[in-house]
Design a protein around this motif. Sequence first.
Motif, short mmCIF file in Angstrom:
data_model
loop_
_atom_site.label_atom_id
_atom_site.label_comp_id
_atom_site.label_asym_id
_atom_site.label_seq_id
_atom_site.Cartn_x
_atom_site.Cartn_y
_atom_site.Cartn_z
N GLN A 61 0.81 -1.17 -0.10
CA GLN A 61 -0.02 0.05 -0.09
C GLN A 61 0.84 1.13 0.00
OE1 GLN A 61 -3.23 -0.17 -0.42
NE2 GLN A 61 -3.01 2.15 -0.97
N GLU A 62 2.12 1.11 0.80
CA GLU A 62 2.95 2.31 0.68
C GLU A 62 3.44 2.68 -0.59
OE1 GLU A 62 5.81 1.31 3.72
OE2 GLU A 62 4.45 1.96 5.45
N ALA A 63 3.88 1.56 -1.12
CA ALA A 63 4.46 1.58 -2.75
C ALA A 63 3.31 2.09 -3.66
CB ALA A 63 4.97 0.13 -3.27
N ILE A 64 2.16 1.79 -3.72
CA ILE A 64 1.13 2.01 -4.33
C ILE A 64 0.85 3.72 -4.16
CG2 ILE A 64 -1.46 2.14 -4.58
CD1 ILE A 64 -1.35 -0.95 -4.26
N ASP A 68 1.47 6.50 -6.85
CA ASP A 68 0.12 7.13 -7.20
C ASP A 68 -0.48 6.35 -8.25
OD1 ASP A 68 -1.70 8.99 -6.94
OD2 ASP A 68 -1.08 10.32 -8.64
N TYR A 69 -0.46 4.78 -8.06
CA TYR A 69 -1.07 4.09 -9.33
C TYR A 69 -2.69 3.60 -8.73
CZ TYR A 69 3.29 2.96 -11.44
OH TYR A 69 4.47 2.85 -12.08
N SER A 70 -3.37 3.28 -9.67
CA SER A 70 -4.85 2.85 -9.47
C SER A 70 -4.72 1.24 -8.75
CB SER A 70 -5.53 3.21 -10.60
OG SER A 70 -5.54 2.16 -11.47
N THR A 71 -5.87 0.77 -8.40
CA THR A 71 -5.88 -0.58 -7.93
C THR A 71 -5.95 -1.03 -9.46
OG1 THR A 71 -7.34 0.20 -6.25
CG2 THR A 71 -7.28 -2.14 -6.65
N GLU A 72 -6.50 -1.00 -10.25
CA GLU A 72 -6.27 -1.43 -11.60
C GLU A 72 -4.94 -1.75 -12.23
OE1 GLU A 72 -8.68 0.99 -10.89
OE2 GLU A 72 -10.54 -0.14 -10.65
N GLU A 73 -4.26 -0.85 -12.14
CA GLU A 73 -2.84 -0.62 -12.62
C GLU A 73 -2.04 -1.44 -11.67
OE1 GLU A 73 -2.22 3.81 -14.18
OE2 GLU A 73 -2.24 3.51 -12.07
N VAL A 74 -2.21 -1.53 -10.45
CA VAL A 74 -1.32 -2.47 -9.69
C VAL A 74 -1.55 -3.84 -10.01
CG1 VAL A 74 -0.97 -3.36 -7.32
CG2 VAL A 74 -1.26 -0.65 -7.64
N ASP A 105 3.48 2.36 -21.65
CA ASP A 105 3.45 3.85 -20.69
C ASP A 105 1.88 3.93 -20.47
OD1 ASP A 105 3.76 5.87 -19.53
OD2 ASP A 105 4.62 7.22 -21.13
N PHE A 106 1.70 3.96 -19.00
CA PHE A 106 0.29 4.12 -18.78
C PHE A 106 0.05 5.56 -18.66
CE2 PHE A 106 0.94 -0.12 -16.90
CZ PHE A 106 -0.27 -0.46 -17.26
N ASP A 107 0.88 6.46 -18.97
CA ASP A 107 0.61 7.95 -18.94
C ASP A 107 0.14 8.50 -20.32
OD1 ASP A 107 0.78 10.65 -18.13
OD2 ASP A 107 2.86 10.97 -17.96
N ASP A 108 -1.03 9.08 -20.33
CA ASP A 108 -1.50 9.60 -21.71
C ASP A 108 -1.24 10.91 -21.79
OD1 ASP A 108 -4.60 7.87 -21.13
OD2 ASP A 108 -2.94 6.88 -21.85
N SER A 109 -0.56 11.36 -20.98
CA SER A 109 -0.21 13.01 -21.25
C SER A 109 1.21 13.04 -22.06
CB SER A 109 0.06 13.69 -19.81
OG SER A 109 1.13 13.28 -19.25
N ALA A 110 1.42 12.23 -22.69
CA ALA A 110 2.96 12.21 -23.49
C ALA A 110 2.86 12.53 -24.77
CB ALA A 110 3.67 10.82 -23.20
#
Length: 110
Positions: A61-64, A68-74, A105-110
Amino acid sequence: AGEARTSSVSSEAQAQSSKSPHGRKTKGRRKAPRTINFNQFLALMRKSYDMRDERDIVREQEAINDCDYSTEEVEAFRLLFLSCVDSSGEMTLPMLLALLAKIEDFDDSA
């Protein structure tokens, strides 16, 4: 005189036997080593595993939170990782490289 000597030796032996290895007096009986039965052993092991699991959950949970990952990403990362480890839960370098090749890459802002 021989009887007096025997009596003083036995008194000294009793005095020595009533002391613990640390020099403290005991009540004249030795404590038996503590033992546990099989069911107590199983309960102890269950408690140990539960404590380890709880510690792992807190660390996860600390790593999450840090990433700043969502439950789905984890969960997606967990499935990806589990697809690349062997039965012992270890990963070789070729397995790691295959894992890294699958990550998008899960970041859509790139």
